[in-house]
Scaffold this motif. Structure first.
Motif, PDB file in Angstrom:
ATOM      1  N   LEU A  36       0.840  -1.186   0.000  1.00 59.56           N
ATOM      2  CA  LEU A  36       0.000   0.000   0.000  1.00 59.56           C
ATOM      3  C   LEU A  36       0.880   1.243   0.000  1.00 59.56           C
ATOM      4  O   LEU A  36       1.762   1.394   0.854  1.00 59.56           O
ATOM      5  N   LEU A  37       0.646   2.137  -0.966  1.00 56.33           N
ATOM      6  CA  LEU A  37       1.401   3.381  -1.063  1.00 56.33           C
ATOM      7  C   LEU A  37       0.448   4.555  -1.192  1.00 56.33           C
ATOM      8  O   LEU A  37      -0.678   4.402  -1.666  1.00 56.33           O
ATOM      9  N   GLY A  38       0.929   5.700  -0.786  1.00 58.10           N
ATOM     10  CA  GLY A  38       0.188   6.943  -0.975  1.00 58.10           C
ATOM     11  C   GLY A  38       1.049   7.927  -1.743  1.00 58.10           C
ATOM     12  O   GLY A  38       2.262   7.996  -1.522  1.00 58.10           O
ATOM     13  N   GLN A  39       0.426   8.677  -2.636  1.00 56.53           N
ATOM     14  CA  GLN A  39       1.147   9.739  -3.344  1.00 56.53           C
ATOM     15  C   GLN A  39       1.000  11.002  -2.504  1.00 56.53           C
ATOM     16  O   GLN A  39      -0.103  11.530  -2.334  1.00 56.53           O
ATOM     17  N   ARG A  40       2.111  11.468  -1.960  1.00 51.81           N
ATOM     18  CA  ARG A  40       2.099  12.571  -1.008  1.00 51.81           C
ATOM     19  C   ARG A  40       1.640  13.875  -1.643  1.00 51.81           C
ATOM     20  O   ARG A  40       2.069  14.221  -2.735  1.00 51.81           O
ATOM     21  N   ARG A  45       5.460  12.627  -4.434  1.00 54.72           N
ATOM     22  CA  ARG A  45       6.140  11.332  -4.482  1.00 54.72           C
ATOM     23  C   ARG A  45       5.285  10.230  -3.884  1.00 54.72           C
ATOM     24  O   ARG A  45       4.543  10.460  -2.925  1.00 54.72           O
ATOM     25  N   TRP A  46       5.422   9.030  -4.442  1.00 59.01           N
ATOM     26  CA  TRP A  46       4.794   7.853  -3.853  1.00 59.01           C
ATOM     27  C   TRP A  46       5.622   7.416  -2.655  1.00 59.01           C
ATOM     28  O   TRP A  46       6.858   7.484  -2.687  1.00 59.01           O
ATOM     29  N   ALA A 113      -8.870   0.720   0.029  1.00 57.99           N
ATOM     30  CA  ALA A 113      -7.872   1.774  -0.139  1.00 57.99           C
ATOM     31  C   ALA A 113      -8.455   2.941  -0.929  1.00 57.99           C
ATOM     32  O   ALA A 113      -8.991   2.766  -2.018  1.00 57.99           O
ATOM     33  N   ARG A 114      -8.356   4.131  -0.329  1.00 60.65           N
ATOM     34  CA  ARG A 114      -8.801   5.361  -0.976  1.00 60.65           C
ATOM     35  C   ARG A 114      -8.142   6.526  -0.269  1.00 60.65           C
ATOM     36  O   ARG A 114      -7.643   6.393   0.854  1.00 60.65           O
ATOM     37  N   VAL A 115      -8.142   7.671  -0.907  1.00 58.79           N
ATOM     38  CA  VAL A 115      -7.647   8.879  -0.249  1.00 58.79           C
ATOM     39  C   VAL A 115      -8.631   9.194   0.878  1.00 58.79           C
ATOM     40  O   VAL A 115      -9.827   9.334   0.645  1.00 58.79           O
ATOM     41  N   ASN A 116      -8.123   9.271   2.103  1.00 60.48           N
ATOM     42  CA  ASN A 116      -8.992   9.434   3.266  1.00 60.48           C
ATOM     43  C   ASN A 116      -8.710  10.723   4.035  1.00 60.48           C
ATOM     44  O   ASN A 116      -9.313  10.965   5.064  1.00 60.48           O
ATOM     45  N   GLU A 122      -3.223  10.419  -4.189  1.00 59.85           N
ATOM     46  CA  GLU A 122      -3.734   9.113  -4.586  1.00 59.85           C
ATOM     47  C   GLU A 122      -3.262   8.082  -3.573  1.00 59.85           C
ATOM     48  O   GLU A 122      -2.274   8.292  -2.882  1.00 59.85           O
ATOM     49  N   VAL A 123      -3.967   6.967  -3.538  1.00 55.84           N
ATOM     50  CA  VAL A 123      -3.614   5.828  -2.695  1.00 55.84           C
ATOM     51  C   VAL A 123      -3.826   4.591  -3.540  1.00 55.84           C
ATOM     52  O   VAL A 123      -4.781   4.530  -4.316  1.00 55.84           O
TER      53      VAL A 123
END
Length: 162
Positions: A36-40, A45-46, A113-116, A122-123
């Motif tokens: 699981l990654l998030g785009q900051r 950046r991921w 998983a979603r932007v929360n 993005e997530v």
């Protein structure tokens, strides 16, 4: 990125001086072995999911809280991966911080998983052979999480013996 209330209060006393802060990084894997990654939102950046521990909060609880707050995924910490110190970061407002990051390997146990929150653009889940570019420290933490080795730490420099 929103500043936690306790940190805003502390900054009101110390200004922009260097703060050494406890951070937590979660390497969250699903049953398919994806990460699981998030785009900051701050730099595009991921990255692995991370955040600052709040006063009185255990680091493993910080990992659970941050993963849910940022991604709506429920995760359970499985083991300690390592302890890392970041270089000093200077923010646009002049604040200076350095983080002692405690990294956990976590297993996803629910949620979608979603932007929360407003920390991510993005997530998403990524297969290990389809990862976006990660900062070298992030990639090292992920690589350590994929081994069964002991927790990682940088070995101390030992003075030469006379």
């Amino acid at each position: 990125m929103p500043m936690p209330d306790f940190l805003r209060e502390l900054r009101s006393h110390v200004g922009n001086r260097l703060l050494f802060l406890p951070g937590v990084v979660a390497v969250v894997l699903d049953d398919g072995g994806r990460v699981l990654l998030g785009q900051r939102a701050d730099n595009g950046r991921w990255a692995l999911i991370s955040g600052i521990a709040e006063p009185g909060e255990q680091p493993a609880q910080t990992a659970v809280r941050e993963v849910y707050e940022e991604t709506a995924v429920h995760a359970v910490p499985e083991r300690l991966i390592g302890v890392y110190t970041t270089p000093v970061v200077e923010y646009p407002n002049g604040d200076r911080s350095q983080y002692l990051d405690i990294v956990f390997r976590c297993r996803a146990v629910g949620g979608q998983a979603r932007v929360n929150d407003d920390e991510s653009l993005e997530v998403g889940w990524f297969a290990l052979d389809e990862l976006p570019e990660l900062h070298p420290r992030q990639r090292a933490a992920l690589d350590h999480a994929l081994t069964d080795g002991p927790a990682w730490f940088e070995a101390p420099t030992v003075p030469a013996q006379p």
